[in-house]
Design a protein around this motif. Structure first.
Motif, PDB file in Angstrom:
ATOM      1  N   PRO A   5       0.829  -1.207   0.000  1.00 27.91           N
ATOM      2  CA  PRO A   5       0.000   0.000   0.000  1.00 27.91           C
ATOM      3  C   PRO A   5       0.864   1.257   0.000  1.00 27.91           C
ATOM      4  CG  PRO A   5      -0.053  -1.077   2.152  1.00 27.91           C
ATOM      5  CD  PRO A   5       0.731  -1.963   1.236  1.00 27.91           C
ATOM      6  N   SER A   6       0.327   2.318  -0.588  1.00 27.89           N
ATOM      7  CA  SER A   6       1.036   3.596  -0.607  1.00 27.89           C
ATOM      8  C   SER A   6       0.170   4.658   0.053  1.00 27.89           C
ATOM      9  CB  SER A   6       1.395   3.995  -2.033  1.00 27.89           C
ATOM     10  OG  SER A   6       0.229   4.080  -2.816  1.00 27.89           O
ATOM     11  N   GLU A  76      -0.881   8.133  -7.547  1.00 23.57           N
ATOM     12  CA  GLU A  76      -0.018   7.001  -7.229  1.00 23.57           C
ATOM     13  C   GLU A  76      -0.212   6.463  -5.812  1.00 23.57           C
ATOM     14  OE1 GLU A  76       3.886   8.485  -8.061  1.00 23.57           O
ATOM     15  OE2 GLU A  76       3.421   8.814 -10.174  1.00 23.57           O
ATOM     16  N   SER A  77      -1.085   7.096  -5.030  1.00 19.51           N
ATOM     17  CA  SER A  77      -1.272   6.693  -3.633  1.00 19.51           C
ATOM     18  C   SER A  77      -2.613   5.986  -3.442  1.00 19.51           C
ATOM     19  CB  SER A  77      -1.206   7.927  -2.732  1.00 19.51           C
ATOM     20  OG  SER A  77       0.048   8.558  -2.877  1.00 19.51           O
ATOM     21  N   ASP A  78      -2.597   4.975  -2.580  1.00 21.48           N
ATOM     22  CA  ASP A  78      -3.834   4.264  -2.246  1.00 21.48           C
ATOM     23  C   ASP A  78      -4.641   5.029  -1.208  1.00 21.48           C
ATOM     24  OD1 ASP A  78      -3.209   1.968  -3.877  1.00 21.48           O
ATOM     25  OD2 ASP A  78      -1.745   1.423  -2.339  1.00 21.48           O
ATOM     26  N   LYS A  95      -9.729   6.031  -4.654  1.00 17.40           N
ATOM     27  CA  LYS A  95      -8.737   6.364  -3.629  1.00 17.40           C
ATOM     28  C   LYS A  95      -9.446   6.475  -2.287  1.00 17.40           C
ATOM     29  CE  LYS A  95      -5.507   6.887  -6.677  1.00 17.40           C
ATOM     30  NZ  LYS A  95      -4.558   5.812  -6.829  1.00 17.40           N
ATOM     31  N   ARG A  96      -8.720   6.219  -1.242  1.00  9.16           N
ATOM     32  CA  ARG A  96      -9.271   6.373   0.100  1.00  9.16           C
ATOM     33  C   ARG A  96      -8.738   7.689   0.672  1.00  9.16           C
ATOM     34  NH1 ARG A  96      -8.093   2.624   5.241  1.00  9.16           N
ATOM     35  NH2 ARG A  96      -9.401   3.784   6.682  1.00  9.16           N
ATOM     36  N   ILE A 131      -3.814  -1.258   7.171  1.00 11.60           N
ATOM     37  CA  ILE A 131      -3.381  -1.442   5.775  1.00 11.60           C
ATOM     38  C   ILE A 131      -2.143  -2.312   5.604  1.00 11.60           C
ATOM     39  CG2 ILE A 131      -4.417   0.761   5.088  1.00 11.60           C
ATOM     40  CD1 ILE A 131      -1.485   1.841   4.819  1.00 11.60           C
TER      41      ILE A 131
END
Length: 137
Positions: A5-6, A76-78, A95-96, A131
Protein backbone atom coordinates in the motif's frame (compact mmCIF):
# COMPACT_ATOMS: atom_id res chain seq x y z
CA UNK A 1 2.86 -1.55 -9.89
CA UNK A 2 3.79 -2.30 -6.29
CA UNK A 3 1.80 -4.74 -4.18
CA UNK A 4 2.42 -2.77 -1.01
CA UNK A 5 0.00 0.00 0.00
CA UNK A 6 1.04 3.60 -0.61
CA UNK A 7 0.14 6.54 1.60
CA UNK A 8 0.33 10.27 0.88
CA UNK A 9 0.29 12.72 3.79
CA UNK A 10 -0.77 16.27 2.86
CA UNK A 11 -0.74 19.48 4.87
CA UNK A 12 -0.44 23.10 3.78
CA UNK A 13 3.31 23.67 4.16
CA UNK A 14 4.57 20.04 4.25
CA UNK A 15 6.82 21.27 7.04
CA UNK A 16 5.35 19.78 10.22
CA UNK A 17 2.42 17.38 10.52
CA UNK A 18 2.81 15.61 7.18
CA UNK A 19 6.58 15.30 7.62
CA UNK A 20 6.17 13.81 11.10
CA UNK A 21 3.46 11.42 9.87
CA UNK A 22 5.58 10.25 6.93
CA UNK A 23 8.55 9.71 9.26
CA UNK A 24 6.45 7.75 11.76
CA UNK A 25 4.98 5.55 9.02
CA UNK A 26 8.41 4.85 7.53
CA UNK A 27 9.86 4.16 10.99
CA UNK A 28 7.05 1.90 12.20
CA UNK A 29 6.08 0.05 9.00
CA UNK A 30 9.48 -0.13 7.33
CA UNK A 31 9.29 -1.29 3.74
CA UNK A 32 5.72 -2.67 4.09
CA UNK A 33 4.31 0.71 3.00
CA UNK A 34 5.30 3.25 0.35
CA UNK A 35 5.28 6.70 1.95
CA UNK A 36 4.92 10.18 0.41
CA UNK A 37 4.25 13.63 1.82
CA UNK A 38 3.48 16.96 0.16
CA UNK A 39 1.99 20.37 0.73
CA UNK A 40 -0.48 22.57 -1.09
CA UNK A 41 1.78 25.57 -0.39
CA UNK A 42 5.15 24.10 0.70
CA UNK A 43 7.31 25.99 3.14
CA UNK A 44 11.00 26.73 2.71
CA UNK A 45 12.14 24.18 5.32
CA UNK A 46 10.84 21.57 7.74
CA UNK A 47 9.69 23.14 11.01
CA UNK A 48 12.72 23.10 13.37
CA UNK A 49 10.46 22.25 16.34
CA UNK A 50 9.14 19.21 14.41
CA UNK A 51 12.72 18.16 13.64
CA UNK A 52 13.63 18.49 17.33
CA UNK A 53 10.51 16.66 18.54
CA UNK A 54 11.12 13.73 16.18
CA UNK A 55 14.83 13.62 17.12
CA UNK A 56 13.72 13.13 20.75
CA UNK A 57 12.17 9.79 19.71
CA UNK A 58 15.15 8.78 17.59
CA UNK A 59 13.82 9.77 14.15
CA UNK A 60 15.88 12.18 12.06
CA UNK A 61 13.87 14.32 9.62
CA UNK A 62 16.47 17.10 9.37
CA UNK A 63 17.34 16.24 5.76
CA UNK A 64 13.71 16.34 4.56
CA UNK A 65 12.44 19.21 2.42
CA UNK A 66 8.87 20.37 1.82
CA UNK A 67 7.47 19.21 -1.52
CA UNK A 68 4.61 20.53 -3.67
CA UNK A 69 1.44 18.46 -3.90
CA UNK A 70 1.03 17.06 -7.41
CA UNK A 71 -1.84 15.28 -9.11
CA UNK A 72 0.52 12.38 -9.82
CA UNK A 73 1.34 11.97 -6.12
CA UNK A 74 -2.37 11.57 -5.40
CA UNK A 75 -2.91 9.22 -8.36
CA UNK A 76 -0.02 7.00 -7.23
CA UNK A 77 -1.27 6.69 -3.63
CA UNK A 78 -3.83 4.26 -2.25
CA UNK A 79 -4.58 6.38 0.82
CA UNK A 80 -4.45 10.20 0.94
CA UNK A 81 -4.44 11.70 4.43
CA UNK A 82 -5.02 15.42 4.70
CA UNK A 83 -4.13 17.46 7.77
CA UNK A 84 -5.78 20.83 7.63
CA UNK A 85 -5.32 21.63 3.94
CA UNK A 86 -9.02 21.95 3.20
CA UNK A 87 -10.18 21.17 -0.33
CA UNK A 88 -6.83 21.59 -2.08
CA UNK A 89 -6.21 17.84 -2.42
CA UNK A 90 -7.45 16.54 -5.79
CA UNK A 91 -9.98 13.71 -5.52
CA UNK A 92 -9.88 10.62 -7.71
CA UNK A 93 -12.33 7.70 -7.69
CA UNK A 94 -11.05 4.55 -6.03
CA UNK A 95 -8.74 6.36 -3.63
CA UNK A 96 -9.27 6.37 0.10
CA UNK A 97 -9.27 9.79 1.76
CA UNK A 98 -8.87 10.48 5.46
CA UNK A 99 -8.70 13.84 7.21
CA UNK A 100 -6.77 13.90 10.46
CA UNK A 101 -7.72 16.91 12.58
CA UNK A 102 -4.41 17.94 14.11
CA UNK A 103 -3.22 21.21 15.57
CA UNK A 104 -0.84 23.09 13.27
CA UNK A 105 2.69 23.15 14.77
CA UNK A 106 3.73 26.16 12.65
CA UNK A 107 5.33 28.85 14.78
CA UNK A 108 5.18 26.77 17.95
CA UNK A 109 8.02 25.52 20.11
CA UNK A 110 8.94 21.91 20.76
CA UNK A 111 6.81 21.86 23.95
CA UNK A 112 3.68 22.41 21.84
CA UNK A 113 4.83 20.05 19.07
CA UNK A 114 5.40 17.00 21.31
CA UNK A 115 1.67 16.26 21.86
CA UNK A 116 1.02 16.65 18.11
CA UNK A 117 3.90 14.24 17.40
CA UNK A 118 2.48 11.73 19.87
CA UNK A 119 -1.06 12.03 18.47
CA UNK A 120 0.27 11.44 14.95
CA UNK A 121 2.08 8.29 16.16
CA UNK A 122 -1.19 6.84 17.52
CA UNK A 123 -2.99 7.61 14.25
CA UNK A 124 -0.17 6.08 12.20
CA UNK A 125 -0.17 2.93 14.36
CA UNK A 126 -3.90 2.54 13.69
CA UNK A 127 -3.34 3.03 9.97
CA UNK A 128 -0.59 0.40 9.90
CA UNK A 129 -2.78 -2.12 11.71
CA UNK A 130 -5.38 -1.60 9.02
CA UNK A 131 -3.38 -1.44 5.78
CA UNK A 132 -0.08 -3.22 6.52
CA UNK A 133 -0.25 -5.37 9.65
CA UNK A 134 2.86 -7.20 10.80
CA UNK A 135 3.02 -10.58 9.01
CA UNK A 136 2.13 -13.61 11.13
CA UNK A 137 5.21 -15.40 12.47
Amino acid sequence: MSDKPSVLFVCVHNAGRSQMAAAWLTHLAGDRVEVRSAGSNPGKEVNPAAVEAMAEVGIDISAETPKILTVDAVKESDVCITMGCGDTCPVFPGKRYLDWKLEDPAGQGVQAVRPIRDEIKVLVEGLIAEIAPEPEA
